[in-house]
Design a protein around this motif. Sequence first.
Motif, mmCIF file in Angstrom:
data_model
loop_
_atom_site.group_PDB
_atom_site.id
_atom_site.type_symbol
_atom_site.label_atom_id
_atom_site.label_comp_id
_atom_site.label_asym_id
_atom_site.label_seq_id
_atom_site.Cartn_x
_atom_site.Cartn_y
_atom_site.Cartn_z
ATOM 1 N N GLU A 120 0.831 -1.202 0.000
ATOM 2 C CA GLU A 120 0.000 0.000 0.000
ATOM 3 C C GLU A 120 0.869 1.257 0.000
ATOM 4 O OE1 GLU A 120 -3.343 1.888 2.968
ATOM 5 O OE2 GLU A 120 -3.320 -0.290 2.638
ATOM 6 N N ARG A 121 1.936 1.228 0.776
ATOM 7 C CA ARG A 121 2.878 2.351 0.811
ATOM 8 C C ARG A 121 3.499 2.579 -0.569
ATOM 9 N NH1 ARG A 121 6.878 4.978 4.125
ATOM 10 N NH2 ARG A 121 8.903 5.032 3.076
ATOM 11 N N ALA A 122 3.958 1.498 -1.209
ATOM 12 C CA ALA A 122 4.591 1.612 -2.523
ATOM 13 C C ALA A 122 3.615 2.151 -3.554
ATOM 14 C CB ALA A 122 5.137 0.244 -2.951
ATOM 15 N N ALA A 123 2.367 1.690 -3.514
ATOM 16 C CA ALA A 123 1.372 2.159 -4.481
ATOM 17 C C ALA A 123 1.072 3.641 -4.283
ATOM 18 C CB ALA A 123 0.094 1.335 -4.336
ATOM 19 N N ALA A 124 0.942 4.071 -3.032
ATOM 20 C CA ALA A 124 0.654 5.480 -2.765
ATOM 21 C C ALA A 124 1.798 6.365 -3.227
ATOM 22 C CB ALA A 124 0.383 5.678 -1.276
ATOM 23 N N LEU A 125 3.032 5.960 -2.946
ATOM 24 C CA LEU A 125 4.191 6.769 -3.357
ATOM 25 C C LEU A 125 4.345 6.774 -4.879
ATOM 26 C CD1 LEU A 125 6.794 5.875 -0.584
ATOM 27 C CD2 LEU A 125 5.468 7.980 -0.848
ATOM 28 N N ALA A 126 3.945 5.706 -5.549
ATOM 29 C CA ALA A 126 4.005 5.682 -7.013
ATOM 30 C C ALA A 126 3.033 6.691 -7.612
ATOM 31 C CB ALA A 126 3.698 4.275 -7.523
ATOM 32 N N VAL A 127 1.843 6.789 -7.044
ATOM 33 C CA VAL A 127 0.878 7.797 -7.501
ATOM 34 C C VAL A 127 1.432 9.198 -7.270
ATOM 35 C CG1 VAL A 127 -1.406 8.775 -7.081
ATOM 36 C CG2 VAL A 127 -1.127 6.296 -7.176
ATOM 37 N N SER A 128 2.016 9.418 -6.110
ATOM 38 C CA SER A 128 2.586 10.727 -5.802
ATOM 39 C C SER A 128 3.738 11.063 -6.745
ATOM 40 C CB SER A 128 3.084 10.751 -4.352
ATOM 41 O OG SER A 128 2.023 10.541 -3.444
ATOM 42 N N ARG A 129 4.581 10.077 -7.038
ATOM 43 C CA ARG A 129 5.699 10.315 -7.958
ATOM 44 C C ARG A 129 5.182 10.726 -9.334
ATOM 45 N NH1 ARG A 129 11.063 9.163 -8.301
ATOM 46 N NH2 ARG A 129 11.021 8.041 -6.308
ATOM 47 N N GLY A 130 4.128 10.077 -9.804
ATOM 48 C CA GLY A 130 3.570 10.436 -11.099
ATOM 49 C C GLY A 130 3.074 11.872 -11.116
ATOM 50 N N ALA A 131 2.395 12.311 -10.057
ATOM 51 C CA ALA A 131 1.905 13.687 -9.991
ATOM 52 C C ALA A 131 3.061 14.675 -9.962
ATOM 53 C CB ALA A 131 1.029 13.861 -8.750
ATOM 54 N N LEU A 132 4.142 14.335 -9.270
ATOM 55 C CA LEU A 132 5.303 15.216 -9.200
ATOM 56 C C LEU A 132 6.033 15.296 -10.541
ATOM 57 C CD1 LEU A 132 6.524 14.007 -5.715
ATOM 58 C CD2 LEU A 132 5.935 16.380 -6.264
ATOM 59 N N LEU A 133 6.178 14.150 -11.204
ATOM 60 C CA LEU A 133 6.871 14.137 -12.494
ATOM 61 C C LEU A 133 6.145 14.980 -13.530
ATOM 62 C CD1 LEU A 133 7.942 10.385 -12.691
ATOM 63 C CD2 LEU A 133 9.471 12.385 -12.588
ATOM 64 N N ARG A 134 4.836 15.021 -13.466
ATOM 65 C CA ARG A 134 4.080 15.833 -14.426
ATOM 66 C C ARG A 134 4.314 17.325 -14.204
ATOM 67 N NH1 ARG A 134 0.455 11.521 -13.566
ATOM 68 N NH2 ARG A 134 -0.681 12.593 -11.889
ATOM 69 N N ARG A 135 4.800 17.709 -13.044
ATOM 70 C CA ARG A 135 5.052 19.117 -12.721
ATOM 71 C C ARG A 135 6.535 19.473 -12.747
ATOM 72 N NH1 ARG A 135 0.725 22.759 -12.499
ATOM 73 N NH2 ARG A 135 -1.110 21.408 -12.499
ATOM 74 N N ALA A 136 7.405 18.489 -12.902
ATOM 75 C CA ALA A 136 8.838 18.732 -12.817
ATOM 76 C C ALA A 136 9.381 19.385 -14.078
ATOM 77 C CB ALA A 136 9.567 17.419 -12.556
ATOM 78 N N ASP A 137 10.470 20.141 -13.912
ATOM 79 C CA ASP A 137 11.126 20.731 -15.067
ATOM 80 C C ASP A 137 12.128 19.734 -15.657
ATOM 81 O OD1 ASP A 137 13.458 20.775 -13.503
ATOM 82 O OD2 ASP A 137 13.307 22.924 -13.053
ATOM 83 N N GLY A 138 12.914 20.172 -16.635
ATOM 84 C CA GLY A 138 13.835 19.275 -17.310
ATOM 85 C C GLY A 138 14.951 18.756 -16.425
ATOM 86 N N ASN A 139 15.190 19.422 -15.306
ATOM 87 C CA ASN A 139 16.227 18.987 -14.375
ATOM 88 C C ASN A 139 15.679 18.130 -13.235
ATOM 89 O OD1 ASN A 139 18.353 20.455 -15.697
ATOM 90 N ND2 ASN A 139 17.510 22.335 -14.801
ATOM 91 N N GLY A 140 14.399 17.762 -13.340
ATOM 92 C CA GLY A 140 13.812 16.938 -12.306
ATOM 93 C C GLY A 140 13.451 17.683 -11.036
ATOM 94 N N MET A 141 13.349 19.028 -11.144
ATOM 95 C CA MET A 141 12.988 19.853 -9.989
ATOM 96 C C MET A 141 11.513 20.230 -10.075
ATOM 97 S SD MET A 141 15.854 20.095 -8.317
ATOM 98 C CE MET A 141 15.438 21.398 -7.136
ATOM 99 N N VAL A 142 10.880 20.314 -8.918
ATOM 100 C CA VAL A 142 9.469 20.677 -8.875
ATOM 101 C C VAL A 142 9.260 21.743 -7.814
ATOM 102 C CG1 VAL A 142 8.939 18.791 -7.263
ATOM 103 C CG2 VAL A 142 7.121 19.747 -8.670
ATOM 104 N N GLU A 143 8.416 22.724 -8.132
ATOM 105 C CA GLU A 143 8.068 23.789 -7.191
ATOM 106 C C GLU A 143 6.762 23.394 -6.494
ATOM 107 O OE1 GLU A 143 9.771 26.621 -6.530
ATOM 108 O OE2 GLU A 143 11.388 25.972 -7.876
ATOM 109 N N ILE A 144 6.837 23.172 -5.203
ATOM 110 C CA ILE A 144 5.684 22.681 -4.451
ATOM 111 C C ILE A 144 5.081 23.827 -3.632
ATOM 112 C CG2 ILE A 144 4.898 21.026 -2.719
ATOM 113 C CD1 ILE A 144 7.242 19.250 -3.487
ATOM 114 N N PRO A 145 3.817 24.165 -3.870
ATOM 115 C CA PRO A 145 3.167 25.189 -3.039
ATOM 116 C C PRO A 145 3.096 24.726 -1.583
ATOM 117 C CG PRO A 145 1.900 24.766 -5.037
ATOM 118 C CD PRO A 145 2.927 23.677 -4.944
#
Length: 248
Positions: free
Chosen positions: A205-230
Amino acid sequence: MADDYDRLRPGPPADALDWLVPADCEVAADLGAGTGLFSRALAGRVGQVIAVEPDDRMRAVLAARSPGVRAVAGRGEAIPLPDGSVDAVFVSSAWHWLDHAVAVPEIARVLRDGGRLGLIWTSRDRRTDWVAQLDVWRRRDAGQPAEDAAGAAPRRRPREVTLPDDAPFVNLASASFTTTRSMTVDDAVAWLGTYSGLITAPAAERAAALAVSRGALLRRADGNGMVEIPMRAACWRADRRPRPPSAQ
């Protein structure tokens, strides 16, 4: 886990500290101080910071990484400080762990007359749609019934502030402050993994939840893998009412 907590959890924004910390604050206690993130922020504004933390592992990291901060073993329900000895008591993201019926009188005991009680919760700003997607595991918990099958009491809301009726505090106020936090996707996922809801979840369950979160972060990340989190810091404060003359 204590090292990851210290490296990944967010510190408070400066404008939140401006609002919480009284101008005349010379001695402050940080209850449930963890690894010292809030204690170190206070140290730049307050002459003496006393960090009270019950967990030995957290307190060891705090002491090693927080020069000038006095780290002591203790709890909000049993603060190892004399009566009227501090100008302010702060609790950062740990208010829900306290037994308020015991901790509030104890906080009032160690505060000087007019001293400040300040609470702060610094986390992701879940009012932003994509940020809310990072917390699928929180939505799972929210869907549980108010009482479990054994009739347990409902879970306390982490940011709920309800003082006992006889609490000696006045000038209650609240405010919130927003900012952004720049992180790598990997660090952001690791940060999410430091919360108790995921730490205690079954591995799958932990792995599945973090995988969903990673997908949401990757969609917002720039080309260097950085994301601006409000980010949002929700704050609450009150002042200790003067003691009656007979209690002086």
